[in-house]
Design a protein around this motif. Structure first.
Motif, PDB file in Angstrom:
ATOM      1  N   UNK A 170      18.094  27.624  -5.832  1.00  0.00           N
ATOM      2  CA  UNK A 170      17.315  27.138  -6.980  1.00  0.00           C
ATOM      3  C   UNK A 170      17.831  25.768  -7.423  1.00  0.00           C
ATOM      4  N   UNK A 171      19.158  25.635  -7.481  1.00  0.00           N
ATOM      5  CA  UNK A 171      19.762  24.352  -7.845  1.00  0.00           C
ATOM      6  C   UNK A 171      19.391  23.285  -6.821  1.00  0.00           C
ATOM      7  N   UNK A 172      19.453  23.638  -5.530  1.00  0.00           N
ATOM      8  CA  UNK A 172      19.090  22.673  -4.485  1.00  0.00           C
ATOM      9  C   UNK A 172      17.630  22.237  -4.638  1.00  0.00           C
ATOM     10  N   UNK A 173      16.759  23.153  -5.010  1.00  0.00           N
ATOM     11  CA  UNK A 173      15.354  22.801  -5.226  1.00  0.00           C
ATOM     12  C   UNK A 173      15.236  21.734  -6.312  1.00  0.00           C
ATOM     13  N   UNK A 174      15.960  21.920  -7.408  1.00  0.00           N
ATOM     14  CA  UNK A 174      15.947  20.925  -8.491  1.00  0.00           C
ATOM     15  C   UNK A 174      16.494  19.580  -8.029  1.00  0.00           C
ATOM     16  N   UNK A 175      17.573  19.604  -7.256  1.00  0.00           N
ATOM     17  CA  UNK A 175      18.194  18.368  -6.770  1.00  0.00           C
ATOM     18  C   UNK A 175      17.259  17.640  -5.806  1.00  0.00           C
ATOM     19  N   UNK A 176      16.624  18.393  -4.906  1.00  0.00           N
ATOM     20  CA  UNK A 176      15.688  17.776  -3.968  1.00  0.00           C
ATOM     21  C   UNK A 176      14.482  17.188  -4.688  1.00  0.00           C
ATOM     22  N   UNK A 177      13.970  17.904  -5.687  1.00  0.00           N
ATOM     23  CA  UNK A 177      12.847  17.380  -6.477  1.00  0.00           C
ATOM     24  C   UNK A 177      13.255  16.097  -7.201  1.00  0.00           C
ATOM     25  N   UNK A 178      14.487  16.051  -7.681  1.00  0.00           N
ATOM     26  CA  UNK A 178      14.999  14.848  -8.343  1.00  0.00           C
ATOM     27  C   UNK A 178      15.122  13.689  -7.349  1.00  0.00           C
ATOM     28  N   UNK A 179      15.560  13.995  -6.133  1.00  0.00           N
ATOM     29  CA  UNK A 179      15.630  12.959  -5.099  1.00  0.00           C
ATOM     30  C   UNK A 179      14.241  12.383  -4.824  1.00  0.00           C
ATOM     31  N   UNK A 180      13.255  13.266  -4.717  1.00  0.00           N
ATOM     32  CA  UNK A 180      11.881  12.817  -4.463  1.00  0.00           C
ATOM     33  C   UNK A 180      11.377  11.964  -5.622  1.00  0.00           C
ATOM     34  N   UNK A 181      11.668  12.393  -6.827  1.00  0.00           N
ATOM     35  CA  UNK A 181      11.223  11.646  -8.011  1.00  0.00           C
ATOM     36  C   UNK A 181      11.862  10.260  -8.079  1.00  0.00           C
ATOM     37  N   UNK A 182      13.058  10.127  -7.503  1.00  0.00           N
ATOM     38  CA  UNK A 182      13.780   8.855  -7.556  1.00  0.00           C
ATOM     39  C   UNK A 182      13.722   8.075  -6.244  1.00  0.00           C
ATOM     40  N   UNK A 183      12.780   8.410  -5.392  1.00  0.00           N
ATOM     41  CA  UNK A 183      12.681   7.746  -4.089  1.00  0.00           C
ATOM     42  C   UNK A 183      12.445   6.247  -4.214  1.00  0.00           C
ATOM     43  N   UNK A 184      11.871   5.796  -5.320  1.00  0.00           N
ATOM     44  CA  UNK A 184      11.606   4.374  -5.514  1.00  0.00           C
ATOM     45  C   UNK A 184      12.523   3.726  -6.548  1.00  0.00           C
ATOM     46  N   UNK A 185      13.548   4.438  -6.961  1.00  0.00           N
ATOM     47  CA  UNK A 185      14.480   3.910  -7.954  1.00  0.00           C
ATOM     48  C   UNK A 185      15.553   3.077  -7.262  1.00  0.00           C
ATOM     49  N   UNK A 186      15.667   1.805  -7.587  1.00  0.00           N
ATOM     50  CA  UNK A 186      16.690   0.966  -6.959  1.00  0.00           C
ATOM     51  C   UNK A 186      18.098   1.532  -7.184  1.00  0.00           C
ATOM     52  N   UNK A 187      18.902   1.499  -6.135  1.00  0.00           N
ATOM     53  CA  UNK A 187      20.300   1.931  -6.121  1.00  0.00           C
ATOM     54  C   UNK A 187      20.508   3.428  -6.331  1.00  0.00           C
ATOM     55  N   UNK A 188      19.430   4.213  -6.343  1.00  0.00           N
ATOM     56  CA  UNK A 188      19.589   5.672  -6.448  1.00  0.00           C
ATOM     57  C   UNK A 188      20.152   6.196  -5.130  1.00  0.00           C
ATOM     58  N   UNK A 189      21.094   7.108  -5.219  1.00  0.00           N
ATOM     59  CA  UNK A 189      21.695   7.706  -4.036  1.00  0.00           C
ATOM     60  C   UNK A 189      21.328   9.183  -3.973  1.00  0.00           C
ATOM     61  N   UNK A 190      20.974   9.608  -2.798  1.00  0.00           N
ATOM     62  CA  UNK A 190      20.560  10.982  -2.540  1.00  0.00           C
ATOM     63  C   UNK A 190      21.661  11.968  -2.936  1.00  0.00           C
ATOM     64  N   UNK A 191      21.257  13.080  -3.534  1.00  0.00           N
ATOM     65  CA  UNK A 191      22.182  14.137  -3.906  1.00  0.00           C
ATOM     66  C   UNK A 191      21.817  15.406  -3.146  1.00  0.00           C
ATOM     67  N   UNK A 192      22.795  16.280  -3.001  1.00  0.00           N
ATOM     68  CA  UNK A 192      22.564  17.558  -2.350  1.00  0.00           C
ATOM     69  C   UNK A 192      23.487  18.596  -2.974  1.00  0.00           C
ATOM     70  N   UNK A 193      23.348  19.830  -2.528  1.00  0.00           N
ATOM     71  CA  UNK A 193      24.110  20.945  -3.080  1.00  0.00           C
ATOM     72  C   UNK A 193      24.973  21.548  -1.977  1.00  0.00           C
ATOM     73  N   UNK A 194      26.222  21.794  -2.289  1.00  0.00           N
ATOM     74  CA  UNK A 194      27.153  22.432  -1.365  1.00  0.00           C
ATOM     75  C   UNK A 194      27.320  23.881  -1.782  1.00  0.00           C
ATOM     76  N   UNK A 195      26.978  24.818  -0.908  1.00  0.00           N
ATOM     77  CA  UNK A 195      27.201  26.235  -1.186  1.00  0.00           C
ATOM     78  C   UNK A 195      27.524  27.014   0.084  1.00  0.00           C
ATOM     79  N   UNK A 196      26.775  26.782   1.144  1.00  0.00           N
ATOM     80  CA  UNK A 196      26.922  27.567   2.350  1.00  0.00           C
ATOM     81  C   UNK A 196      28.337  27.509   2.912  1.00  0.00           C
ATOM     82  N   UNK A 197      28.971  26.348   2.858  1.00  0.00           N
ATOM     83  CA  UNK A 197      30.348  26.214   3.338  1.00  0.00           C
ATOM     84  C   UNK A 197      31.295  27.044   2.482  1.00  0.00           C
TER      85      UNK A 197
END
Length: 129
Positions: free
Chosen positions: A21-48
């Protein structure tokens, strides 16, 4: 979270679903910021974290029974902060994000189905007892 060893698999599935669920929110935020200058992609660490938590014994049942669920939490991180695909410093690839979002949604629905199946098994066991 259900506090009983009988529900440990369900609790682990619940933690995994929360991470998804958290990853879904983070991915949606990445998509929303695809055109934001200097935005860096985020992800969620859990499986490891989960793999490390259940590693080391021959019996998965034993490891799940003794697993410290309070230490099993997802974390958000910035992926490849030094990398930029575009001149504006952004490193979000919208195609990749959409694929990851679809993959994550399938994972979430699978986890929800697994939780439901575990409860069905418990109900069945209680009826036959």
């Amino acid at each position: 979270m259900i506090l009983s060893n009988a529900y440990n698999y369900i609790n682990v599935l619940d933690k995994a679903a929360d991470a998804s669920w958290l990853r879904n929110d983070v991915l949606a935020n990445n998509i929303a910021n695809a055109d934001t200058p200097n935005y860096k992609r985020k992800d969620v660490q859990f499986e490891t974290y989960l793999a490390n938590a259940v590693a080391g014994t021959d019996s998965l049942d034993e490891r799940i029974a003794t697993l410290d669920l309070s230490a099993l939490n997802a974390s958000t991180y910035t992926e490849q902060a030094n990398l930029a695909y575009r001149m504006d410093g952004n490193n979000v690839d919208i195609s990749t994000e959409n694929v990851e979002l679809a993959k994550n949604q399938l994972k979430y629905y699978t986890l929800m189905n697994s939780i439901s199946s575990e409860f069905s098994r418990l109900r069945s066991a209680m009826k036959t007892s």
